[in-house]
Design a protein around this motif. Structure first.
Motif, PDB file in Angstrom:
ATOM      1  N   ARG A 185       4.260 -39.080 -39.140  1.00  0.00           N
ATOM      2  CA  ARG A 185       5.059 -38.358 -38.150  1.00  0.00           C
ATOM      3  C   ARG A 185       6.507 -38.857 -38.144  1.00  0.00           C
ATOM      4  NH1 ARG A 185       3.572 -35.306 -33.744  1.00  0.00           N
ATOM      5  NH2 ARG A 185       1.393 -35.911 -34.005  1.00  0.00           N
ATOM      6  N   SER A 186       6.702 -40.157 -38.353  1.00  0.00           N
ATOM      7  CA  SER A 186       8.041 -40.743 -38.297  1.00  0.00           C
ATOM      8  C   SER A 186       8.721 -40.865 -39.658  1.00  0.00           C
ATOM      9  CB  SER A 186       7.960 -42.136 -37.665  1.00  0.00           C
ATOM     10  OG  SER A 186       7.173 -42.998 -38.483  1.00  0.00           O
ATOM     11  N   GLY A 187       7.962 -40.628 -40.737  1.00  0.00           N
ATOM     12  CA  GLY A 187       8.532 -40.822 -42.066  1.00  0.00           C
ATOM     13  C   GLY A 187       8.677 -42.282 -42.438  1.00  0.00           C
ATOM     14  N   SER A 188       7.858 -43.136 -41.854  1.00  0.00           N
ATOM     15  CA  SER A 188       7.948 -44.574 -42.105  1.00  0.00           C
ATOM     16  C   SER A 188       7.105 -44.963 -43.313  1.00  0.00           C
ATOM     17  CB  SER A 188       7.489 -45.346 -40.871  1.00  0.00           C
ATOM     18  OG  SER A 188       6.132 -45.031 -40.571  1.00  0.00           O
ATOM     19  N   GLY A 189       7.117 -46.267 -43.638  1.00  0.00           N
ATOM     20  CA  GLY A 189       6.332 -46.776 -44.744  1.00  0.00           C
ATOM     21  C   GLY A 189       7.138 -47.705 -45.619  1.00  0.00           C
TER      22      GLY A 189
END
Length: 314
Positions: free
Chosen positions: A32-36
């Protein structure tokens, strides 16, 4: 080099993405946040897992889709059905293999080590949600619309495991500092603990092997250990003082649950921590030639990760 889509950038999804990238694959990591992790070979995309049109576009040409999503406990009944439906639809539309990260909530309160062939008769509402997800996916597989498998582990530990892990934020840092740790159940009951890198390897192995499709598997997991025994061994390996381990009184857990939604949701899962809760991973280990990481190696890596994290925060 194949294309893989990993949905969910938490402790398992990030590890799956890292492992695939290290093996030379193209990875799309969706959250959802585009994190990683920022690593070569990983492209991060911000998207809602329940948006089946967007997810289908992202999965076009993919070898496999990995469902590593983990909505908050209090929202499972609301969040899981649309997300599970979206992921299954994307796999059907694109022809990608569908690999689901599962858990042991789907079984009844165990009286012996749990096997994949055990009846799916969970005593909790969260378990019923997971059973429905798996049954829907398996029905699509049996109808020839998709290739699907589910990989189930027990409670996670290892690098990257924070507040959602019983052996995470409320466990390792206090032990390293010589402070008391408190368990929500009986700290002297045998319990299976599954190492996150072993989970990631099992998911990637299943996606690459046609023998995995059409059934569930248990992640290779070491011998059961009590919460107290894990604390004692971690302190020995870390050179920390002997641990003070206490059980959190049930009344206190219930009272705290009024103010903490997460603790409140643990009440229906209490059976997992007041009796032996042991996983049998013989099938996966035999068929795929895999083995769990030795506990000392896993705990040593966990200690090192936490020491680096604590030092960076100091």
């Amino acid at each position: 080099m194949n294309r893989h889509v990993v949905v969910g950038a938490g402790q398992v999804g990030s590890e799956v993405a890292r492992l695939l990238a290290e093996r030379g694959h193209e990875v799309v990591l969706v959250s959802r946040s585009g994190s990683g992790p920022d690593l070569p070979g990983i492209r991060k995309e911000a998207a809602d897992a329940a948006d089946r049109e967007r997810l289908t576009r992202l999965a076009a040409g993919a070898e496999a889709i990995y469902n590593c999503v983990n909505p908050p406990y209090p929202r499972w009944a609301q969040d899981w059905p649309p997300m599970a439906g979206s992921l299954l639809a994307a796999a059907e539309a694109t022809g990608a293999g569908y690999v689901i990260l599962g858990n042991l909530y789907v079984y009844a309160a165990p009286g012996r080590p749990m096997k994949e062939s055990d009846p799916l008769t969970p005593p909790s509402a969260k378990g019923a949600v997971r059973v429905r997800m798996w049954q829907d996916a398996l029905a699509a597989h049996e109808a020839g619309r998709v290739r699907v498998t589910e990989i189930r582990g027990s409670d996670y530990f290892g690098p990257g495991c924070l507040d959602q892990s019983h052996l995470g934020e409320r466990f390792v840092p206090p032990l390293l500092a010589g402070r008391t740790v408190r368990h929500v159940g009986d700290p002297d009951q045998p319990h299976s603990w599954t190492y996150v890198p072993d989970v990631a390897r099992a998911l990637v192995t299943a996606a690459a092997d046609d023998r995995s499709w059409g059934r569930a598997w248990h992640v290779p997991t070491g011998p059961a250990m009590t919460y107290r025994a894990v604390a004692e061994r971690l302190c020995e390996l870390a050179g920390a003082p002997g641990p003070a381990v206490k059980a959190m009184p049930h009344w206190l857990v219930r009272t705290a649950g009024v103010f903490s939604p997460m603790l409140g949701e643990l009440e229906e899962l209490r059976y997992q921590f007041v009796r032996p809760f042991v996983l049998d991973s013989t099938d996966f280990q035999t068929v795929f030639g895999a083995a769990p990481t030795p506990v000392d190696e896993a705990l040593t890596a966990t200690i090192a990760w936490w020491r680096d994290r604590l030092a960076a925060a100091a």
